[in-house]
Design a protein around this motif. Structure first.
Motif, PDB file in Angstrom:
ATOM      1  N   ALA A  56       0.883  -1.166   0.000  1.00  0.00           N
ATOM      2  CA  ALA A  56       0.000   0.000   0.000  1.00  0.00           C
ATOM      3  C   ALA A  56       0.921   1.217   0.000  1.00  0.00           C
ATOM      4  O   ALA A  56       1.900   1.248   0.755  1.00  0.00           O
ATOM      5  N   GLU A  57       0.613   2.186  -0.849  1.00  0.00           N
ATOM      6  CA  GLU A  57       1.490   3.359  -0.936  1.00  0.00           C
ATOM      7  C   GLU A  57       1.471   4.157   0.363  1.00  0.00           C
ATOM      8  O   GLU A  57       0.489   4.161   1.109  1.00  0.00           O
ATOM      9  N   VAL A  58       2.581   4.853   0.609  1.00  0.00           N
ATOM     10  CA  VAL A  58       2.679   5.694   1.796  1.00  0.00           C
ATOM     11  C   VAL A  58       2.192   7.101   1.458  1.00  0.00           C
ATOM     12  O   VAL A  58       2.072   7.466   0.291  1.00  0.00           O
ATOM     13  N   ASP A  59       1.914   7.868   2.504  1.00  0.00           N
ATOM     14  CA  ASP A  59       1.608   9.286   2.352  1.00  0.00           C
ATOM     15  C   ASP A  59       2.954  10.014   2.278  1.00  0.00           C
ATOM     16  O   ASP A  59       3.722   9.959   3.238  1.00  0.00           O
ATOM     17  N   PRO A  60       3.264  10.687   1.172  1.00  0.00           N
ATOM     18  CA  PRO A  60       4.599  11.293   1.050  1.00  0.00           C
ATOM     19  C   PRO A  60       4.846  12.414   2.067  1.00  0.00           C
ATOM     20  O   PRO A  60       5.985  12.798   2.287  1.00  0.00           O
ATOM     21  N   ALA A  61       3.801  12.896   2.722  1.00  0.00           N
ATOM     22  CA  ALA A  61       3.990  13.943   3.726  1.00  0.00           C
ATOM     23  C   ALA A  61       4.420  13.370   5.069  1.00  0.00           C
ATOM     24  O   ALA A  61       5.110  14.034   5.838  1.00  0.00           O
ATOM     25  N   THR A  62       4.026  12.139   5.366  1.00  0.00           N
ATOM     26  CA  THR A  62       4.386  11.555   6.669  1.00  0.00           C
ATOM     27  C   THR A  62       5.288  10.330   6.511  1.00  0.00           C
ATOM     28  O   THR A  62       5.783   9.803   7.493  1.00  0.00           O
ATOM     29  N   TYR A  63       5.459   9.865   5.285  1.00  0.00           N
ATOM     30  CA  TYR A  63       6.259   8.675   4.975  1.00  0.00           C
ATOM     31  C   TYR A  63       5.631   7.386   5.495  1.00  0.00           C
ATOM     32  O   TYR A  63       6.249   6.327   5.441  1.00  0.00           O
ATOM     33  N   THR A  64       4.432   7.457   6.029  1.00  0.00           N
ATOM     34  CA  THR A  64       3.829   6.244   6.598  1.00  0.00           C
ATOM     35  C   THR A  64       2.653   5.764   5.756  1.00  0.00           C
ATOM     36  O   THR A  64       2.099   6.509   4.944  1.00  0.00           O
ATOM     37  N   ILE A  65       2.266   4.529   5.971  1.00  0.00           N
ATOM     38  CA  ILE A  65       1.271   3.847   5.128  1.00  0.00           C
ATOM     39  C   ILE A  65      -0.052   4.623   5.115  1.00  0.00           C
ATOM     40  O   ILE A  65      -0.526   5.074   6.161  1.00  0.00           O
ATOM     41  N   GLY A  66      -0.620   4.803   3.912  1.00  0.00           N
ATOM     42  CA  GLY A  66      -1.877   5.539   3.769  1.00  0.00           C
ATOM     43  C   GLY A  66      -3.062   4.682   4.190  1.00  0.00           C
ATOM     44  O   GLY A  66      -3.121   3.490   3.891  1.00  0.00           O
ATOM     45  N   VAL A  67      -3.984   5.296   4.913  1.00  0.00           N
ATOM     46  CA  VAL A  67      -5.118   4.539   5.448  1.00  0.00           C
ATOM     47  C   VAL A  67      -6.052   4.101   4.312  1.00  0.00           C
ATOM     48  O   VAL A  67      -6.432   2.930   4.217  1.00  0.00           O
ATOM     49  N   LYS A  68      -6.375   5.028   3.424  1.00  0.00           N
ATOM     50  CA  LYS A  68      -7.225   4.699   2.264  1.00  0.00           C
ATOM     51  C   LYS A  68      -6.516   3.662   1.379  1.00  0.00           C
ATOM     52  O   LYS A  68      -7.142   2.740   0.854  1.00  0.00           O
ATOM     53  N   GLN A  69      -5.193   3.823   1.256  1.00  0.00           N
ATOM     54  CA  GLN A  69      -4.400   2.908   0.413  1.00  0.00           C
ATOM     55  C   GLN A  69      -4.411   1.487   0.975  1.00  0.00           C
ATOM     56  O   GLN A  69      -4.332   0.532   0.217  1.00  0.00           O
ATOM     57  N   ILE A  70      -4.487   1.363   2.290  1.00  0.00           N
ATOM     58  CA  ILE A  70      -4.606   0.021   2.890  1.00  0.00           C
ATOM     59  C   ILE A  70      -5.917  -0.596   2.438  1.00  0.00           C
ATOM     60  O   ILE A  70      -5.966  -1.723   1.948  1.00  0.00           O
ATOM     61  N   GLU A  71      -6.984   0.181   2.587  1.00  0.00           N
ATOM     62  CA  GLU A  71      -8.316  -0.364   2.260  1.00  0.00           C
ATOM     63  C   GLU A  71      -8.394  -0.812   0.809  1.00  0.00           C
ATOM     64  O   GLU A  71      -8.997  -1.826   0.497  1.00  0.00           O
ATOM     65  N   ASP A  72      -7.743  -0.057  -0.072  1.00  0.00           N
ATOM     66  CA  ASP A  72      -7.763  -0.407  -1.504  1.00  0.00           C
ATOM     67  C   ASP A  72      -7.083  -1.751  -1.779  1.00  0.00           C
ATOM     68  O   ASP A  72      -7.324  -2.360  -2.821  1.00  0.00           O
ATOM     69  N   GLN A  73      -6.195  -2.185  -0.905  1.00  0.00           N
ATOM     70  CA  GLN A  73      -5.439  -3.420  -1.162  1.00  0.00           C
ATOM     71  C   GLN A  73      -6.052  -4.659  -0.506  1.00  0.00           C
ATOM     72  O   GLN A  73      -5.536  -5.765  -0.665  1.00  0.00           O
ATOM     73  N   ILE A  74      -7.123  -4.475   0.235  1.00  0.00           N
ATOM     74  CA  ILE A  74      -7.702  -5.628   0.944  1.00  0.00           C
ATOM     75  C   ILE A  74      -8.385  -6.576  -0.044  1.00  0.00           C
ATOM     76  O   ILE A  74      -9.159  -6.141  -0.889  1.00  0.00           O
TER      77      ILE A  74
END
Ligand SMILES: *Cc1c(COP(=O)(O)O)cnc(C)c1O
Length: 368
Positions: free
Chosen positions: A104-122
């Protein structure tokens, strides 16, 4: 010309040298080097530090992740959602557990995993999520735990870079189902060699992790499961007990160093600075990572001026030759690929002096 390395542990070790030497001689006198008092005591102290119930000391951070996954029963046929931008050990542990990492892609502003991006990969095969508190910045654990609950997924925090970070009044490393960390020497809490730990509030999981680290045995001579050999050793545990007492102080020193950078590097060139603390997220600045389109030139310029920097990480995990079987093509994770080209880590370690940070900042300003 200055000669400032990217990282130095001299300051830490000078402060505690006497305690370290006394711990070494006690260990020699005792002569018990595996799974003795020091490991037990460190496990209790590290669990208490996190207000967590159980801690299991293991051989390194990779094994902590691997054993955490095995303890949860994650293996062949399962998918585990991991951040696109992380230390490759996060992905490797998933593969060594027999499961498949799904990025899941990270948020480039925080460098941490994107919450919406997690959901998209389920998918139907998803069993677990591994949020990584990268560079010491906490992930949005409340939202991640809510997604996990909604989709019946397990959560393993990778807290290797964030010892002592806080999100919503709770430490990172005690949000997930079972959590993993590393004591690699350069981490905020580092051993004098390899080390790692697992934290959980679930006694069954704690007991099982304990069994996995020691050949699948928690009763002498009886092997209830096919385990590993991955034990934190007595000398490293003794070292970690001494350093744990200093962790908060050293994290504060990192934070003060970060504040100097934030003041000095505001609006310089095209620099993008790392995320700052907020009301709910308190980072511990394992690294201070800036982004610039001129990364290679800036790195070279600083190096010519005697100033060490580093890049975490120059090749995204999905484009490493070892992971080609996962079939990620170039361009498939554009944020991770962009970060690999633009990130630059500046020195941030405790013991770095104000004047040294000013020298680095002056050099960066003169570059732009
Ligand atoms: C260091 C690190 C690890 C692995 O730790 P080792 O002790 O080197 O195995 C895992 N994840 C992250 C994010 C790390 O920084």
């Amino acid at each position: 010309m200055p000669n400032l390395p990217f990282l130095s542990l001299d300051f830490q070790h000078r402060l505690i040298e006497r305690d370290l030497k006394s711990a070494f001689s006690q260990a020699l006198k005792k002569g018990n080097f595996i799974l003795g008092d020091q490991v037990n005591l460190f496990e209790r102290e590290f669990a208490n530090y996190h207000e967590s119930k159980y801690c299991v000391g293991v051989g390194n951070g990779h094994d902590a992740l691997l054993i955490a996954l095995k303890t949860l029963g994650v293996g062949a046929g399962d998918e585990v959602i991991v951040p696109s931008h992380t230390c490759q050990a996060t992905w490797l542990a998933v593969m060594n557990a027999g499961a498949k990492p799904v990025a899941a892609e990270v948020d480039p502003a925080t460098y941490t995993i994107g919450v919406k991006q997690i959901e998209d990969q389920i998918s139907k095969r998803t069993r677990a999520i591994i949020p990584v508190h990268l560079y010491g910045y906490p992930c949005e654990m409340d939202k991640i735990m809510a997604i996990a609950k909604k989709h019946h997924l397990l959560v393993v925090e990778d807290n290797a870079q964030a010892h002592g970070a806080i999100f919503k009044n709770r430490m990172t490393g005690r949000w997930g189902t079972i959590n993993a960390t590393s004591f690699y020497p350069t981490k905020n809490l580092g051993a004098l060699g390899d080390g790692g730990a697992i934290l959980t509030n679930d006694k069954k999981l704690g007991d099982l992790a304990n069994t996995f680290r020691n050949y699948g045995s928690n009763k002498k001579g009886v092997h209830s499961t096919q385990g590993f050999n991955s034990r934190l050793d007595e000398i490293q545990a003794a070292v970690l007990r001494i350093k744990l007492k200093k962790l908060n102080e050293w994290n504060e020193m990192r934070t003060r160093n970060a504040e100097l950078y934030f003041d000095e590097l505001n609006n310089v060139g095209d620099l993008r600075l790392p995320p700052q603390a907020t009301d709910i997220a308190r980072p511990v600045f394992h690294l201070f990572v800036i982004q610039t389109a001129h990364r290679e030139k800036l790195k070279k310029f600083l190096s010519k001026n005697g100033l060490g920097t580093s890049v975490h990480y120059p090749i995204p995990v999905h484009l490493q030759p070892a992971y080609s079987h996962l079939s990620y093509k170039k361009g498939s994770l554009p944020i991770a690929e962009g970060l690999a080209k633009t990130v630059l880590s500046l020195p941030i370690y405790p013991g770095l002096k104000k004047g040294q940070i000013e020298t680095i900042c002056e050099a960066i300003k003169s570059f732009f």
